[in-house]
Design a protein around this motif. Structure first.
Motif, PDB file in Angstrom:
ATOM      1  N   ASP C 507      32.444 -53.132  11.351  1.00  0.00           N
ATOM      2  CA  ASP C 507      33.146 -54.115  11.677  1.00  0.00           C
ATOM      3  C   ASP C 507      33.936 -53.949  13.198  1.00  0.00           C
ATOM      4  O   ASP C 507      34.268 -54.784  13.667  1.00  0.00           O
ATOM      5  N   GLU C 508      33.942 -52.621  13.700  1.00  0.00           N
ATOM      6  CA  GLU C 508      34.626 -52.375  14.952  1.00  0.00           C
ATOM      7  C   GLU C 508      33.716 -52.504  16.244  1.00  0.00           C
ATOM      8  O   GLU C 508      33.887 -51.891  17.161  1.00  0.00           O
ATOM      9  N   VAL C 509      32.269 -53.027  15.858  1.00  0.00           N
ATOM     10  CA  VAL C 509      31.598 -52.827  16.967  1.00  0.00           C
ATOM     11  C   VAL C 509      31.815 -53.664  17.846  1.00  0.00           C
ATOM     12  O   VAL C 509      32.469 -54.692  18.091  1.00  0.00           O
ATOM     13  N   THR C 510      32.001 -52.730  19.309  1.00  0.00           N
ATOM     14  CA  THR C 510      32.546 -53.261  20.567  1.00  0.00           C
ATOM     15  C   THR C 510      31.598 -54.253  21.376  1.00  0.00           C
ATOM     16  O   THR C 510      31.532 -53.957  22.269  1.00  0.00           O
ATOM     17  N   GLU C 511      30.890 -55.109  20.643  1.00  0.00           N
ATOM     18  CA  GLU C 511      30.177 -56.138  21.191  1.00  0.00           C
ATOM     19  C   GLU C 511      31.008 -57.095  21.889  1.00  0.00           C
ATOM     20  O   GLU C 511      30.824 -57.761  22.641  1.00  0.00           O
ATOM     21  N   THR C 512      32.228 -57.267  21.288  1.00  0.00           N
ATOM     22  CA  THR C 512      33.398 -57.982  21.814  1.00  0.00           C
ATOM     23  C   THR C 512      33.625 -57.707  23.295  1.00  0.00           C
ATOM     24  O   THR C 512      33.252 -56.607  23.941  1.00  0.00           O
ATOM     25  N   SER C 513      34.740 -58.388  23.680  1.00  0.00           N
ATOM     26  CA  SER C 513      34.939 -58.510  24.980  1.00  0.00           C
ATOM     27  C   SER C 513      35.528 -56.830  25.390  1.00  0.00           C
ATOM     28  O   SER C 513      36.382 -56.847  26.322  1.00  0.00           O
ATOM     29  N   GLY C 514      35.099 -56.092  24.682  1.00  0.00           N
ATOM     30  CA  GLY C 514      35.462 -54.536  25.225  1.00  0.00           C
ATOM     31  C   GLY C 514      36.786 -54.072  24.714  1.00  0.00           C
ATOM     32  O   GLY C 514      37.171 -52.934  24.745  1.00  0.00           O
ATOM     33  N   ARG C 515      37.356 -55.229  23.972  1.00  0.00           N
ATOM     34  CA  ARG C 515      38.584 -54.712  23.127  1.00  0.00           C
ATOM     35  C   ARG C 515      38.149 -54.185  21.923  1.00  0.00           C
ATOM     36  O   ARG C 515      37.388 -54.992  21.016  1.00  0.00           O
ATOM     37  N   GLY C 516      38.636 -53.272  21.415  1.00  0.00           N
ATOM     38  CA  GLY C 516      38.301 -52.697  20.013  1.00  0.00           C
ATOM     39  C   GLY C 516      39.089 -53.684  19.049  1.00  0.00           C
ATOM     40  O   GLY C 516      40.066 -53.607  18.945  1.00  0.00           O
ATOM     41  N   VAL C 517      38.332 -54.491  18.103  1.00  0.00           N
ATOM     42  CA  VAL C 517      38.826 -55.471  17.452  1.00  0.00           C
ATOM     43  C   VAL C 517      38.540 -55.049  15.984  1.00  0.00           C
ATOM     44  O   VAL C 517      37.175 -54.856  15.835  1.00  0.00           O
ATOM     45  N   GLY C 518      39.357 -54.965  15.239  1.00  0.00           N
ATOM     46  CA  GLY C 518      39.099 -54.501  13.830  1.00  0.00           C
ATOM     47  C   GLY C 518      39.865 -55.671  12.830  1.00  0.00           C
ATOM     48  O   GLY C 518      40.535 -56.322  13.259  1.00  0.00           O
ATOM     49  N   MET C 519      39.535 -55.639  11.584  1.00  0.00           N
ATOM     50  CA  MET C 519      40.218 -56.528  10.699  1.00  0.00           C
ATOM     51  C   MET C 519      41.813 -56.325  10.760  1.00  0.00           C
ATOM     52  O   MET C 519      42.664 -57.278  10.661  1.00  0.00           O
ATOM     53  N   ASP C 520      42.211 -55.065  11.041  1.00  0.00           N
ATOM     54  CA  ASP C 520      43.520 -54.732  10.975  1.00  0.00           C
ATOM     55  C   ASP C 520      44.094 -55.552  12.346  1.00  0.00           C
ATOM     56  O   ASP C 520      45.437 -55.855  12.060  1.00  0.00           O
ATOM     57  N   VAL C 521      43.343 -55.299  13.335  1.00  0.00           N
ATOM     58  CA  VAL C 521      43.954 -55.962  14.509  1.00  0.00           C
ATOM     59  C   VAL C 521      43.974 -57.667  14.187  1.00  0.00           C
ATOM     60  O   VAL C 521      45.170 -58.011  14.644  1.00  0.00           O
ATOM     61  N   VAL C 522      43.190 -58.312  13.632  1.00  0.00           N
ATOM     62  CA  VAL C 522      43.143 -59.550  13.169  1.00  0.00           C
ATOM     63  C   VAL C 522      44.429 -59.853  12.541  1.00  0.00           C
ATOM     64  O   VAL C 522      45.103 -60.746  12.804  1.00  0.00           O
ATOM     65  N   ARG C 523      44.782 -59.079  11.485  1.00  0.00           N
ATOM     66  CA  ARG C 523      45.935 -59.125  10.731  1.00  0.00           C
ATOM     67  C   ARG C 523      47.188 -59.085  11.738  1.00  0.00           C
ATOM     68  O   ARG C 523      48.062 -59.828  11.333  1.00  0.00           O
ATOM     69  N   ALA C 524      47.312 -58.041  12.313  1.00  0.00           N
ATOM     70  CA  ALA C 524      48.545 -57.620  13.361  1.00  0.00           C
ATOM     71  C   ALA C 524      48.548 -58.905  14.370  1.00  0.00           C
ATOM     72  O   ALA C 524      49.569 -59.281  14.474  1.00  0.00           O
ATOM     73  N   ASN C 525      47.625 -59.342  14.683  1.00  0.00           N
ATOM     74  CA  ASN C 525      47.640 -60.527  15.819  1.00  0.00           C
ATOM     75  C   ASN C 525      48.389 -61.730  15.163  1.00  0.00           C
ATOM     76  O   ASN C 525      49.076 -62.337  15.709  1.00  0.00           O
ATOM     77  N   VAL C 526      47.832 -61.999  14.034  1.00  0.00           N
ATOM     78  CA  VAL C 526      48.176 -63.218  13.333  1.00  0.00           C
ATOM     79  C   VAL C 526      49.807 -63.038  12.687  1.00  0.00           C
ATOM     80  O   VAL C 526      50.600 -63.831  12.670  1.00  0.00           O
ATOM     81  N   THR C 527      49.825 -61.815  12.312  1.00  0.00           N
ATOM     82  CA  THR C 527      51.256 -61.652  11.981  1.00  0.00           C
ATOM     83  C   THR C 527      52.204 -61.837  12.884  1.00  0.00           C
ATOM     84  O   THR C 527      53.374 -62.233  12.751  1.00  0.00           O
ATOM     85  N   ALA C 528      52.073 -61.079  14.108  1.00  0.00           N
ATOM     86  CA  ALA C 528      52.785 -61.181  15.417  1.00  0.00           C
ATOM     87  C   ALA C 528      53.288 -62.568  15.783  1.00  0.00           C
ATOM     88  O   ALA C 528      54.165 -62.986  16.278  1.00  0.00           O
ATOM     89  N   LEU C 529      52.210 -63.746  15.233  1.00  0.00           N
ATOM     90  CA  LEU C 529      52.428 -64.918  15.624  1.00  0.00           C
ATOM     91  C   LEU C 529      53.196 -65.527  14.663  1.00  0.00           C
ATOM     92  O   LEU C 529      53.822 -66.623  14.551  1.00  0.00           O
ATOM     93  N   GLY C 530      53.695 -64.883  13.473  1.00  0.00           N
ATOM     94  CA  GLY C 530      54.416 -65.009  12.593  1.00  0.00           C
ATOM     95  C   GLY C 530      53.745 -65.963  11.199  1.00  0.00           C
ATOM     96  O   GLY C 530      54.082 -66.713  10.518  1.00  0.00           O
ATOM     97  N   GLY C 531      52.300 -65.571  11.188  1.00  0.00           N
ATOM     98  CA  GLY C 531      51.611 -66.142  10.152  1.00  0.00           C
ATOM     99  C   GLY C 531      51.081 -64.851   9.055  1.00  0.00           C
ATOM    100  O   GLY C 531      51.614 -63.955   9.525  1.00  0.00           O
ATOM    101  N   LEU C 532      50.061 -65.439   8.334  1.00  0.00           N
ATOM    102  CA  LEU C 532      49.620 -64.575   7.195  1.00  0.00           C
ATOM    103  C   LEU C 532      48.172 -64.631   7.212  1.00  0.00           C
ATOM    104  O   LEU C 532      47.590 -65.664   7.666  1.00  0.00           O
ATOM    105  N   VAL C 533      47.362 -63.513   6.856  1.00  0.00           N
ATOM    106  CA  VAL C 533      46.056 -63.650   6.828  1.00  0.00           C
ATOM    107  C   VAL C 533      45.559 -63.290   5.326  1.00  0.00           C
ATOM    108  O   VAL C 533      46.150 -62.141   4.916  1.00  0.00           O
ATOM    109  N   GLY C 534      44.612 -63.822   4.573  1.00  0.00           N
ATOM    110  CA  GLY C 534      44.395 -63.454   3.459  1.00  0.00           C
ATOM    111  C   GLY C 534      42.738 -63.492   3.229  1.00  0.00           C
ATOM    112  O   GLY C 534      42.250 -64.250   3.902  1.00  0.00           O
ATOM    113  N   ILE C 535      42.179 -62.844   2.181  1.00  0.00           N
ATOM    114  CA  ILE C 535      40.532 -62.936   1.958  1.00  0.00           C
ATOM    115  C   ILE C 535      40.493 -63.293   0.756  1.00  0.00           C
ATOM    116  O   ILE C 535      41.062 -62.566  -0.260  1.00  0.00           O
TER     117      ILE C 535
END
Lengths: 172, 128, 693
Positions: C507-535
């Motif tokens: 999941d952490e394949v860095t094909e993306t913009s060079g930033r290591g993005v993983g599902m945990d970062v997705v959750r962290a980003n959304v939580t920092a915005l005051g939101g929630l992530v569920g699956i």
């Protein structure tokens, strides 16, 4: 940005907290309690895992003016800002002294908010059946819900809401 | 207060040019245009003491602007600095050939730009 | 150039902020153009000269910009990019596909460079990549180029010729080589409308040709008009073109045409096109199932600096305070028998004002909201690229592009959403053979849906792929010792483990913009915005990721001040000025302390005293922040000014409800919470005390 959460068993507190919540929802015949145990001034206390969102290491607490003594200040939790209460002060004990084992237990507050509780140390998770617990001695009934046996001693299970309420009312 | 027209389509480059010129003594008034078209619209509205223009712009390019300014009796006395990139010597030569008074090369030295700007404005004032 | 230093010593000038935002936009546009270019090349079509020129000018801008900011590596790379693109646009390239590939690589590298700005570790990584790529481009550049070709023999006005840039000269040669007529067109337009008129002409010319150059020749008549001399190439001859453009025949003069209409050298790209999956849609235009309109339909938007919006919001806030004061006055008048009639009238006016203000506040808030459409378009681009790169037929369905969210939240959502979509593409959707065997349609579907629910906006990304096996996730978590083995987890909790840091690998394949993005970062980003992530997921059927986001976030520019070791943030909009003061400058008075500020008595409050802060050594020259709200002014005395910063004001959660003097708190980037002062309360207090004195 986030401080690492740690437990002696290597699992994450979040998992435990969530599992605790799940178990409560199931409500089997003999209620099994999952409690986080911690220390205040050398004495062992406990709180339901379901109420705990996470446990973080001590970090700079920003003092807030004109608040009850029990409120140490606020901290940032990955962007969320939460008040931190000194649980010792809430119970009328001497104020906490920061040490390497100090932790902040972040609990779910009312209406989805959170609140941090400063404790001397966090020990472990205690799993016991409800019928194993004992009633608290008279006089402590307000703040202590039950006494939970652990080994050859007891851990006092706190009613956190009540503790906080009283703690905020204290003036000294 | 002397008035300078800065013509440049890149917002950042434009604000850098403006910032550099804002530090001139005595104080100057800077008007910004984000394209050749906008410059054409702004020219008749006020009298400018200096024009600083980029070369590569969409619609009317810098060379065309120089040609227009230097061929129009109303504007031909306004000193003109072209801002070009390293490697576009041909375009730069054409600009000078069309009547531009000076050039700076990107990335430009703010001091140099200011020096050129003051010199050119002083010279043209002296000639009036 | 005005620069502010924050506590960490970061310089943030206006130009630097614009640089980052502009550079990122440039890169986005380049990527878009490159995509279209490769689609054209794959379809064997003539590359649109405007496209290549746009790319060239973009690289040119990037070079200048990064040079100005001392980003030498990026500047060097942009320089090479410019060289390659210059060759391409001047038609001097034998292998345009090879050139495009180099350009794409360079653009991706610039993007990741930009993303890693300020982060030393990732900058170090990209430095090596940059020097490697510049080396390769240099090698490519020394390859022989196509000859420039002779200057065409045409009767073009010398003034026009002299103002042609090198690029325009090439376009001229190119069109001549194609056997087109080259015309000079004279037009005259009003100063107010010439750009619109010329745009229209340009579009009309483009139908059968190209507008090469636009030379303004002289201001006409009374100075309210402007004459233009256009150089255009067209398949139409002069009379036909004049008719087509709606101009008199005398306005269009043909300057010539190449004798033997030599056809254009056929592009070599066609033969080398990679195998395209059967479900690949046509090169241009929208694919069926794409419910997203193109960018061009967003013509009616206006780019607004969000800081201006915040000023507006603050103004509205101030107005609301004044309204409260007015209301209180009305009540006082009502209570007194002698003035009760006037009081009633005033109260009516006050209530009307209250309604209008609420409307105003709602209106301003709406302006901060932007539709999710913008992100969704970017996601479509991502999907198009992925469709090309991988052997998967996937269609993207979008619902609720009109759903609006605070602009800042929208900007923060981009990365997590891109990651989630990529994930779905990479791992969720099975190869066609597998899907067929499972009885699913060969084409996979990724659906993004957004809608508002109460105070939240829900953004859900779902796919009809292979789903996630919660048991497998649990097993992986156990293997990595991220979960207590004795733990009894429900299937939902096991599934939720995908968000555990340290779990995902592929999941952490860095094909993306060079930033290591993983599902945990997705959750962290959304939580920092005051939101929630569920699956949620059903193995074999599909997965759905749901983000719940608050509708708005408040961000302000803040002045950071300090007393002793503690910092506080003051909304900059309430700050009128700041100055140094010494003890001697302050005068004691009945109501407190005063400062003579240009003849006016300014009440002064010491922050240290207001907040009972432990006073360490105050500096000899203390700083005074003059706060203002409407007519009221108060000077806030602090030890030091620490600088200016953007701050997102977050509510303070916890049992203590009313924190007087505190409007909230923010994090200034170093993990510490900083209190944000409630200026209104401070100002009101000071005002009241002065009255009492």
């Amino acid at each position: 940005m986030s401080a690492p959460t740690e437990t002696p068993t290597g699992a994450s507190w979040e998992e435990l907290a969530r599992s605790g919540a799940a178990q409560e929802a199931e409500a089997p015949a003999a209620r099994r309690l999952e409690l986080v145990t911690f220390e205040l001034d050398g004495d062992p206390f406990a709180a339901p895992v379901a109420q705990v969102r996470e446990i973080v290491r001590l970090r700079p607490i920003t003092p807030v003016p004109r608040v009850p003594d029990a409120v140490r200040g606020v901290i940032s939790l990955r962007g969320e800002i939460a008040q931190v209460l000194d649980l010792r002060r809430c119970l009328g004990l001497k104020p906490a002294v920061a040490s390497r084992s100090s932790r902040i237990i972040v609990i779910h507050g009312e209406e989805g908010g959170v609140c941090g509780l400063l404790v001397d140390a966090v020990r472990d998770v205690l799993r016991i059946d409800e019928d194993e617990t004992l009633a608290p001695p008279p006089g402590e009934g307000d703040l202590v819900v039950a006494l939970c046996p652990r080994g050859d001693s007891f851990v006092s299970l706190l009613d956190l809401e009540r503790v906080i309420e009283l703690g905020l009312a204290r003036t000294s | 207060m002397p008035s300078i027209l800065v013509v440049e389509d890149s917002a950042t480059m434009r604000s850098l040019l403006a910032s550099a010129l804002e530090e001139l003594e005595p104080a100057v008034k800077i008007t910004e245009a984000s394209s050749g078209f906008e410059a054409l619209r702004l020219l008749p509205r006020s009298s400018f003491d200096l024009i600083v223009t980029d070369i590569n712009m969409p619609d009317v390019n810098g060379l065309e602007l120089v040609s227009f300014v230097k061929n129009d009796p109303a504007y031909r006395s306004i000193p003109l600095i072209i801002v070009s990139t390293e490697g576009s010597e041909r375009d730069r030569e054409k600009g000078l050939g069309l009547g531009a008074d000076a050039y700076v090369v990107k990335p430009f030295e703010p001091d140099r730009l200011r020096e050129l700007a003051s010199d050119l404005m002083a010279r043209s004032r002296g000639q009036e | 150039m005005a620069a502010r230093r924050t506590r960490k010593g970061r310089t943030r000038s206006r130009a630097e902020r614009e640089f980052v935002s502009e550079a990122e936009e440039i890169v986005e546009r380049m990527r878009d153009d490159l995509l279209s270019l490769s689609e054209q090349q794959a379809a064997g079509a003539d590359p649109d000269p405007d496209l290549v020129n746009q790319l060239f000018r973009a690289a040119h801008s990037l070079k200048g910009l990064s040079g100005m900011f001392g980003l030498d590596g990026m500047s060097e790379l942009a320089h090479r990019l410019e060289d390659v693109l210059d060759r391409l646009r001047l038609g001097r390239v034998a292998d345009p596909t090879g050139a495009s590939a180099l350009v794409e690589e360079a653009v991706a590298l610039v993007a990741s460079s930009l993303a890693g700005l300020g982060d030393d570790a990732s900058t170090a990584a990209t430095v090596g990549a940059i020097s490697d790529l510049t080396g390769r481009i240099d090698a490519w550049l020394v390859l022989p180029t196509e000859a420039a070709g002779d200057a065409p023999d045409l009767a073009i006005d010398p003034t026009l010729l002299r103002a042609l840039t090198e690029y325009e000269e090439h376009r001229l040669r190119h069109n001549v080589a194609r056997g087109r007529y080259v015309h000079q067109i004279e037009t005259c337009h009003d100063l107010q409308s010439f750009d619109a008129a010329l745009s229209e002409l340009g579009e009309a010319i483009k139908v059968d040709g190209e507008l090469i150059s636009t030379l303004p020749s002289a201001a006409g008549g009374d100075g309210s008009e402007i004459r233009f001399l256009l150089l255009a190439a067209s398949d139409l001859d002069a009379p036909d073109l004049a008719a087509h453009l709606g101009l008199p025949e005398s306005a269009v003069r043909c300057t010539g045409r190449s004798g033997d209409a030599a056809g254009e050298p056929a592009p070599a790209a066609g033969a080398a096109a990679p195998a395209v999956p059967a479900a690949e849609p046509a090169a241009a235009g929208r694919a069926p199932g794409d419910e997203v309109e193109t960018l061009k339909s967003i013509g009616e938007t206006v780019r607004v600096d969000i800081r201006k919006l915040d000023e507006l919001m603050n103004l509205v806030g101030e107005l609301m305070i004044q309204r409260r004061t007015l209301g209180a006055l009305a009540q006082r008048l009502l209570a007194d028998d002698q003035t009760t009639r006037v009081g009633a009238e005033l109260d009516k006016v006050h209530k009307g004002l209250e309604r209008k203000l609420q409307e105003l506040q709602a209106g301003v808030l709406e302006v901060r909201m932007v539709p999710l459409r913008q992100i969704f378009e970017k996601l479509s681009r991502v999907v198009r690229r992925l469709r090309r790169d991988l052997d998967r037929a996937v269609k993207l369905e979008i619902r609720g592009a009109d759903t609006e969210l605070d602009k800042l939240i929208v900007e923060e959502l981009v990365d997590p959403l891109v990651h989630v979509v990529r994930n779905a593409f990479d791992h969720a959707i099975e190869p066609p053979a597998e899907r067929e065997a499972a009885g699913k349609p060969v084409e996979g579907t990724i659906r993004i849906e957004a809608y508002q629910r109460g105070n939240d906006v829900i953004v859900a990304v779902s796919d009809d792929g292979r789903g996630i096996d919660s048991e497998r996730v649990h097993r992986k978590a156990l293997e990595r010792e991220l979960v207590d083995p004795e733990q009894n987890l429900s299937p939902k909790e096991k599934l939720d483990l995908v968000f555990t840091p340290g779990l995902s690998t592929r999941d952490e394949v860095t094909e993306t913009s060079g930033r290591g993005v993983g599902m945990d970062v997705v959750r962290a980003n959304v939580t920092a915005l005051g939101g929630l992530v569920g699956i949620e997921s059903t193995p074999g059927q599909g997965t759905c990721l749901t983000m719940t986001l608050p509708i708005t976030l408040a961000i302000v520019q803040a002045l950071v001040v300090s007393v002793g070791a503690q910092r506080f943030a003051v909304p900059l909009s309430a700050v009128h000025e700041t100055l140094f003061v010494a003890e001697e400058d302050l005068q004691r008075s009945r109501g407190g302390e005063l400062l003579n500020l240009r003849g006016q008595a300014l009440p002064v409050r010491r922050l240290a005293r207001e907040f009972a802060l432990p006073q360490t050594d105050p500096p000899d020259k203390m700083s005074l922040v003059v706060l203002g709200l409407g007519e009221l002014r108060v000077g806030l005395l602090v030890d030091r000014l620490e600088g200016q910063q953007d701050a997102v004001i977050k509510p303070i959660q916890g049992p203590v409800a009313d924190l007087r003097g505190i409007a909230g708190a923010t994090e200034l980037g170093d993990g510490e919470a900083v209190l944000v002062l409630d200026v209104a309360a401070l100002v009101e207090d000071a005002g009241r005390l002065r009255e009492a004195a």
